[in-house]
Design an enzyme around this catalytic site. Structure first.
Site, mmCIF file in Angstrom:
data_model
loop_
_atom_site.group_PDB
_atom_site.id
_atom_site.type_symbol
_atom_site.label_atom_id
_atom_site.label_comp_id
_atom_site.label_asym_id
_atom_site.label_seq_id
_atom_site.Cartn_x
_atom_site.Cartn_y
_atom_site.Cartn_z
ATOM 1 N N ASP A 93 0.912 -0.954 -0.186
ATOM 2 C CA ASP A 93 -0.057 -0.071 -0.013
ATOM 3 C C ASP A 93 0.900 1.399 -0.059
ATOM 4 O OD1 ASP A 93 -2.419 1.858 0.881
ATOM 5 O OD2 ASP A 93 -1.483 2.005 2.505
ATOM 6 N N ASP A 128 0.149 5.199 0.967
ATOM 7 C CA ASP A 128 -0.134 6.310 1.645
ATOM 8 C C ASP A 128 -0.394 5.527 3.192
ATOM 9 O OD1 ASP A 128 -0.722 8.852 0.334
ATOM 10 O OD2 ASP A 128 -2.165 7.282 -0.736
ATOM 11 N N LYS A 143 -8.357 -5.158 -3.071
ATOM 12 C CA LYS A 143 -7.049 -5.473 -3.419
ATOM 13 C C LYS A 143 -6.743 -6.847 -3.439
ATOM 14 C CE LYS A 143 -5.174 -0.877 -1.828
ATOM 15 N NZ LYS A 143 -4.377 -0.326 -0.531
ATOM 16 N N ASN A 187 -9.156 0.231 3.303
ATOM 17 C CA ASN A 187 -9.161 -0.658 1.985
ATOM 18 C C ASN A 187 -7.998 -1.443 1.870
ATOM 19 O OD1 ASN A 187 -6.844 1.214 2.043
ATOM 20 N ND2 ASN A 187 -7.236 2.244 0.221
#
Length: 269
Positions: A10, A12, A196, A222
């Site tokens: 990932d 951020d 994802k 997420n």
């Protein structure tokens, strides 16, 4: 010979520091992992244009996951079959109108490689455009003519709870709605049939890597499915509690080289 791993990153709050850079130690660890034959893939809610810089900095040669799995493509291989899912147009327009009624600071509608913005300002303009001009700005429910790949919403601070409660009651059979709880609250809306994790499974199959040899790093809502799916789901020290609960382990924060700390130990870098 050591087993080859697929390492999913990932961006951020995970790979990136607060200044939007990759720390030298983490970059070195990832480059060493590549040299050992491990496969590295970015998995982000960002569009490709806002993640391309990091793909190039790490000298990746793999597919990239964008929009939380709604888009998967290979920047260096035009023949790699692209995944590009979308949210039904009619529902998207309804959702956009509802958000405008509630009160939002900004909205961004992504349609493949094109995007529209309510206004060219704030977080979206600073971090997600990468200098690219939107196809249009203004009343998005009128501008959008095709089914979106993703819808990003930045609510007014005082409207966060109202927006959250309202949208939880609608569209959940069609969309997956996830909040980014950083300094700027962002709601990411993507097609419900992809995450994802589904995108990561596709890449793992393409590279012949077993689920048990997937290492995934994340920190926010997420990332939930990806962390749960991976054989080694790793929550950053700064991750939300829901991610830490489903992860196999917790590493240091993104500001303290959490990715490097884990990989150096597990992959003997």
């Amino acid at each position: 010979m050591a087993k080859r791993h697929l390492i999913a990153l990932d961006l951020d709050g995970t790979l990136l520091l607060k200044n939007q850079e990759i720390s030298p130690r983490t970059k070195t660890a990832l480059m060493k992992a590549k040299e050992k034959g491990h496969v590295i893939a970015i998995a982000t809610g960002r569009p490709y244009r806002a993640s391309k810089r990091y793909y190039q900095e790490l000298q990746l040669t793999t597919p990239i996951i964008n929009f939380n799995g709604a888009s998967v493509h290979h920047p260096l291989d035009a023949h790699y079959p692209r995944i590009l899912e979308s949210i039904p147009l009619a529902y998207s327009k309804e959702l956009i109108k509802r958000c405008e009624t509630i009160g939002v600071f900004n909205m961004m509608v992504e349609i493949g490689d094109t995007f529209y913005m309510k206004k060219q300002a704030g977080f979206f303009a600073e971090f997600l455009t990468d200098g690219v001009e939107p196809a249009g700005t203004g009343e998005l429910h009128a501008l959008v003519k095709e089914a979106p790949t993703a819808i990003l919403i930045e609510p007014k601070p005082e409207k966060v709870n109202v927006l959250h409660d309202t949208l939880q009651q609608t569209g959940t059979e069609t969309t997956l709605q996830r909040w980014w709880k950083g300094e700027t609250r962002i709601l990411e809306i993507a097609p419900r049939n992809v995450t994802k994790a589904t995108a990561l499974e596709r890449i793992a199959n393409d590279y012949g890597i077993e689920q048990g040899n997937i290492i995934a790093f994340g920190d926010e809502e997420n990332d939930y499915e990806m962390i749960e799916y991976a054989g080694h789901g790793v929550a950053m020290g700064n991750a939300i509690d829901e991610i830490k609960a489903v992860a196999d382990c917790v590493t240091e924060t993104n500001e303290k080289d959490g990715i490097a700390c884990y990989l150096e130990k597990v992959l003997h870098l």
